[in-house]
Design an enzyme around this catalytic site. Structure first.
Site, PDB file in Angstrom:
ATOM      1  N   HIS A  72       0.846  -1.200   0.000  1.00 56.81           N
ATOM      2  CA  HIS A  72       0.000   0.000   0.000  1.00 56.81           C
ATOM      3  C   HIS A  72       0.878   1.245   0.000  1.00 56.81           C
ATOM      4  O   HIS A  72       1.858   1.308   0.754  1.00 56.81           O
ATOM      5  CB  HIS A  72      -0.910   0.023   1.235  1.00 56.81           C
ATOM      6  N   TYR A 200      -9.078   5.197   7.848  1.00 56.54           N
ATOM      7  CA  TYR A 200      -9.220   5.535   9.277  1.00 56.54           C
ATOM      8  C   TYR A 200     -10.309   6.602   9.333  1.00 56.54           C
ATOM      9  O   TYR A 200     -10.108   7.737   8.919  1.00 56.54           O
ATOM     10  CB  TYR A 200      -7.916   6.112   9.824  1.00 56.54           C
ATOM     11  N   PRO A 292      -3.492  -0.056  18.985  1.00 57.65           N
ATOM     12  CA  PRO A 292      -3.221  -0.529  17.613  1.00 57.65           C
ATOM     13  C   PRO A 292      -3.466   0.511  16.518  1.00 57.65           C
ATOM     14  O   PRO A 292      -3.175   0.251  15.357  1.00 57.65           O
ATOM     15  CB  PRO A 292      -4.162  -1.717  17.461  1.00 57.65           C
ATOM     16  N   LYS A 296       1.704  -0.383  15.227  1.00 53.71           N
ATOM     17  CA  LYS A 296       3.120  -0.448  15.626  1.00 53.71           C
ATOM     18  C   LYS A 296       3.503  -1.706  16.401  1.00 53.71           C
ATOM     19  O   LYS A 296       4.676  -2.019  16.538  1.00 53.71           O
ATOM     20  CB  LYS A 296       3.455   0.777  16.492  1.00 53.71           C
ATOM     21  N   TYR A 384       4.242   6.329  10.103  1.00 52.29           N
ATOM     22  CA  TYR A 384       3.395   5.178   9.763  1.00 52.29           C
ATOM     23  C   TYR A 384       4.191   4.120   8.993  1.00 52.29           C
ATOM     24  O   TYR A 384       4.129   2.926   9.309  1.00 52.29           O
ATOM     25  CB  TYR A 384       2.174   5.619   8.945  1.00 52.29           C
TER      26      TYR A 384
HETATM   27  P1  FAS Z   1       2.776 -12.154  21.435  1.00 52.03           P
HETATM   28  O1  FAS Z   1       1.767 -11.902  22.527  1.00 52.03           O
HETATM   29  O2  FAS Z   1       2.347 -12.145  20.022  1.00 52.03           O
HETATM   30  O3  FAS Z   1       3.454 -13.583  21.663  1.00 52.03           O
HETATM   31  C1  FAS Z   1       3.798 -14.021  22.963  1.00 52.03           C
HETATM   32  C2  FAS Z   1       3.787 -15.551  22.930  1.00 52.03           C
HETATM   33  O4  FAS Z   1       4.225 -16.011  24.204  1.00 52.03           O
HETATM   34  C3  FAS Z   1       2.389 -16.114  22.696  1.00 52.03           C
HETATM   35  O5  FAS Z   1       2.410 -17.064  21.655  1.00 52.03           O
HETATM   36  C4  FAS Z   1       2.031 -16.751  24.032  1.00 52.03           C
HETATM   37  O6  FAS Z   1       1.233 -17.912  23.893  1.00 52.03           O
HETATM   38  C5  FAS Z   1       3.410 -17.090  24.594  1.00 52.03           C
HETATM   39  N1  FAS Z   1       3.437 -17.178  26.059  1.00 52.03           N
HETATM   40  C6  FAS Z   1       2.820 -16.358  26.943  1.00 52.03           C
HETATM   41  N2  FAS Z   1       3.069 -16.776  28.215  1.00 52.03           N
HETATM   42  C7  FAS Z   1       3.862 -17.895  28.105  1.00 52.03           C
HETATM   43  C8  FAS Z   1       4.447 -18.788  29.049  1.00 52.03           C
HETATM   44  N3  FAS Z   1       4.260 -18.611  30.367  1.00 52.03           N
HETATM   45  N4  FAS Z   1       5.196 -19.817  28.587  1.00 52.03           N
HETATM   46  C9  FAS Z   1       5.386 -19.989  27.255  1.00 52.03           C
HETATM   47  N5  FAS Z   1       4.839 -19.187  26.294  1.00 52.03           N
HETATM   48  C10 FAS Z   1       4.093 -18.150  26.733  1.00 52.03           C
HETATM   49  N6  FAS Z   1      -0.806  -4.885  16.787  1.00 52.03           N
HETATM   50  C11 FAS Z   1      -0.967  -4.188  15.649  1.00 52.03           C
HETATM   51  O7  FAS Z   1      -0.014  -3.580  15.160  1.00 52.03           O
HETATM   52  N7  FAS Z   1      -2.224  -4.143  15.031  1.00 52.03           N
HETATM   53  C12 FAS Z   1      -3.305  -4.816  15.535  1.00 52.03           C
HETATM   54  O8  FAS Z   1      -4.406  -4.770  14.976  1.00 52.03           O
HETATM   55  C13 FAS Z   1      -3.162  -5.571  16.720  1.00 52.03           C
HETATM   56  N8  FAS Z   1      -4.229  -6.274  17.231  1.00 52.03           N
HETATM   57  C14 FAS Z   1      -4.062  -6.969  18.414  1.00 52.03           C
HETATM   58  C15 FAS Z   1      -5.131  -7.703  18.986  1.00 52.03           C
HETATM   59  C16 FAS Z   1      -4.973  -8.393  20.194  1.00 52.03           C
HETATM   60  C17 FAS Z   1      -6.137  -9.177  20.797  1.00 52.03           C
HETATM   61  C18 FAS Z   1      -3.723  -8.346  20.862  1.00 52.03           C
HETATM   62  C19 FAS Z   1      -3.552  -9.037  22.207  1.00 52.03           C
HETATM   63  C20 FAS Z   1      -2.658  -7.641  20.302  1.00 52.03           C
HETATM   64  C21 FAS Z   1      -2.811  -6.959  19.063  1.00 52.03           C
HETATM   65  N9  FAS Z   1      -1.757  -6.266  18.466  1.00 52.03           N
HETATM   66  C22 FAS Z   1      -1.886  -5.561  17.314  1.00 52.03           C
HETATM   67  C23 FAS Z   1      -0.465  -6.267  19.037  1.00 52.03           C
HETATM   68  C24 FAS Z   1       0.223  -7.539  18.627  1.00 52.03           C
HETATM   69  O9  FAS Z   1       0.303  -7.603  17.239  1.00 52.03           O
HETATM   70  C25 FAS Z   1       1.560  -7.564  19.310  1.00 52.03           C
HETATM   71  O10 FAS Z   1       2.246  -6.334  19.167  1.00 52.03           O
HETATM   72  C26 FAS Z   1       2.432  -8.697  18.833  1.00 52.03           C
HETATM   73  O11 FAS Z   1       1.712  -9.883  18.972  1.00 52.03           O
HETATM   74  C27 FAS Z   1       3.716  -8.699  19.679  1.00 52.03           C
HETATM   75  O12 FAS Z   1       4.370  -9.878  19.460  1.00 52.03           O
HETATM   76  P2  FAS Z   1       5.109 -10.628  20.666  1.00 52.03           P
HETATM   77  O13 FAS Z   1       5.885  -9.648  21.453  1.00 52.03           O
HETATM   78  O14 FAS Z   1       5.796 -11.777  20.050  1.00 52.03           O
HETATM   79  O15 FAS Z   1       3.961 -11.118  21.673  1.00 52.03           O
HETATM   80  C1  PHB Z   2      -5.197  -4.539  10.784  1.00 50.57           C
HETATM   81  O1  PHB Z   2      -5.266  -4.705   9.563  1.00 50.57           O
HETATM   82  O2  PHB Z   2      -5.438  -5.441  11.615  1.00 50.57           O
HETATM   83  C2  PHB Z   2      -4.800  -3.173  11.312  1.00 50.57           C
HETATM   84  C3  PHB Z   2      -4.364  -2.200  10.431  1.00 50.57           C
HETATM   85  C4  PHB Z   2      -4.000  -0.952  10.915  1.00 50.57           C
HETATM   86  C5  PHB Z   2      -4.089  -0.705  12.267  1.00 50.57           C
HETATM   87  C6  PHB Z   2      -4.525  -1.691  13.163  1.00 50.57           C
HETATM   88  C7  PHB Z   2      -4.893  -2.931  12.678  1.00 50.57           C
HETATM   89  O3  PHB Z   2      -3.739   0.523  12.744  1.00 50.57           O
END
Ligand code: FAS
Ligand code: PHB
Length: 390
Positions: A72, A200, A292, A296, A384
């Site tokens: 994009h 947005y 989100p 980032k 961004y």
């Molecule tokens: P993660 O949370 O992805 O990974 C951590 C891992 O550790 C998981 O697989 C978990 O199962 C494991 N773990 C936890 N405790 C443990 C233990 N005791 N023993 C062993 N393993 C364990 N970011 C965006 O940019 N855009 C979004 O739209 C967006 N939507 C999101 C929606 C939700 C519901 C959540 C919770 C986050 C969202 N995020 C979004 C943020 C997300 O993308 C995070 O920034 C990203 O997953 C970060 O990656 P990790 O640091 O690897 O953590």
């Molecule tokens: C998504 O595609 O999940 C998304 C994109 C932009 C954002 C947050 C989530 O700022």
């Protein structure tokens, strides 16, 4: 079991770290609480910053992203239905990659296992020990059997609800936290997005985000209460509100489809300092959370582990510890800039119930300024697409 780097968590941070370490000839083991199928199906982020997409491609795990991801060159910001484009390509020379986080996770797991990498899925009772010395350990259970990994370093990549950050003794960490008075109700749907780029949309009904995973799968979000009861949002109500938050004509722009997933995510900004204690290094959501709106979260996780992998490569190559000692400062410099941008995008685009009429007018002026000023839109664009990764 013995390895050089023990990694807790197989999300983007843990998997990318293991991948980068393997390319530097450094051995690691990942322990993950969930199953492979669970982590590969967990729908989260959707936007990959320009430098991160390049890193995935340059390190050999970006082929499917380059085939199936969507490049994009801008986004649109809606002002009560009037859509104004921020042209990333013209303003910064760069774009973004739209490719689901769960796809990145699939690609990294496949690459690690194909390279003989060790990932212990579905473990339990994880704990970390002796990271104040030079022989830290990870203990866990697999099928009820107690196991231990002796290592040189532990990477806490276990997300916001993991055990690594809480294992650091009281009084060592400083926490910075902001809770937002709203969240997102998100759906994944088998339906075409309303536009080929992200929208947005600011409206007096609340914020709406119109993203996608492909030309036929949409990722759509509605601002809602942080504790919104999802049971009160049957699909037809979600679609009706999503159309309304596109502004006039939204009902013609947005096609409905099968809802594949629905959920509510609360929003917070969170940082711990420092991100390292002894031989335990925190990365990704284990150390910081961003709302989100700025897309980032995953990108910060990848930046953290890129810095950590460089520091470990220097240590094992030369015994030097300068990059290891500077890990936290290096990461936090980027983290806080992303925190600022994410807070700013969130505050500019969401209706805060505490806002006064003055605040609403000021907010509108900010949206009008950002979408009409070359300097202001360039600032949004460079944040961004991703600030330079030095
Ligand atoms: P993660 O949370 O992805 O990974 C951590 C891992 O550790 C998981 O697989 C978990 O199962 C494991 N773990 C936890 N405790 C443990 C233990 N005791 N023993 C062993 N393993 C364990 N970011 C965006 O940019 N855009 C979004 O739209 C967006 N939507 C999101 C929606 C939700 C519901 C959540 C919770 C986050 C969202 N995020 C979004 C943020 C997300 O993308 C995070 O920034 C990203 O997953 C970060 O990656 P990790 O640091 O690897 O953590
Ligand atoms: C998504 O595609 O999940 C998304 C994109 C932009 C954002 C947050 C989530 O700022």
């Amino acid at each position: 079991m013995r390895t050089q780097v023990g990694i807790v968590g197989a999300g983007p941070a843990g998997l990318m770290l293991s991948h980068l370490l393997a390319r530097a000839g450094i051995d690691s083991v990942i322990v993950e609480a969930r199953s492979r199928s669970y982590v590969e199906a967990r729908i989260r982020a959707g936007v990959i910053e320009n430098w991160a997409a390049d890193l995935l491609a340059e390190t050999g795990v970006g082929a499917r992203m380059q085939r199936e991801g969507l490049v994009h060159e801008g986004i649109e910001i809606g002002l009560n239905g009037e859509r104004r484009r921020i042209d990333f390509k013209r303003l910064t020379g760069r774009g973004i990659m739209v490719y689901g986080q769960h796809e990145v996770v699939k690609d990294l797991i496949e690459a690690r296992l194909a390279a003989g990498g060790k990932i212990e899925f579905e473990i339990s009772d994880t704990s970390v020990h002796d990271f104040d010395g030079d022989a830290p350990k990870i203990r866990y259970k697999k099928n009820g059997e107690a196991r231990e990994i002796a290592c040189d370093f532990i990477a806490g990549c276990d997300g916001f609800h993991g055990i690594c950050r809480p294992s650091i003794p009281n009084g060592v960490l400083t926490e910075y936290d902001r809770i937002y008075p709203f969240g997102w109700l998100g759906i994944l749907s088998q339906s075409p997005p309303p536009s080929h780029e992200l929208i947005y949309s600011y409206t007096e009904r609340g914020f709406g985000l119109y993203s996608m995973r492909s030309s036929s799968v949409s990722r759509l979000y509605l601002q809602c209460a942080p504790d919104e009861d999802i049971e009160k949002w049957p699909d037809d109500r979600v679609w009706k509100e999503l159309k309304a938050r596109l502004g006039p004509g939204g009902d013609k722009l947005l096609q409905e489809g099968k809802v594949l997933e629905k959920g509510v995510t609360a929003m917070r900004s969170f940082v711990v300092e420092p991100m390292q204690v002894g031989r335990l290094y925190l990365a990704g959501d284990a150390a910081h959370i961003v709302p989100p709106t700025g897309a980032k979260g995953m990108n910060l996780a990848i930046a953290d582990v890129l810095f950590f992998s460089r520091a470990l490569a220097e240590f094992y190559r030369s015994g030097k510890t300068a990059l290891l000692e500077g890990y936290s400062k290096k990461c936090l410099s980027r983290v806080w800039k992303a925190q600022r941008f994410s807070w700013w995008m969130t505050s500019m685009l969401h209706l805060n119930p505490a806002d006064s009429p003055f605040d609403r007018r000021r907010q509108w002026a900010e949206l009008d300024y950002v979408t009409t000023s070359e300097a202001a839109s360039k600032s949004l664009a460079e944040n961004y697409v991703g600030l330079p990764i030095a």
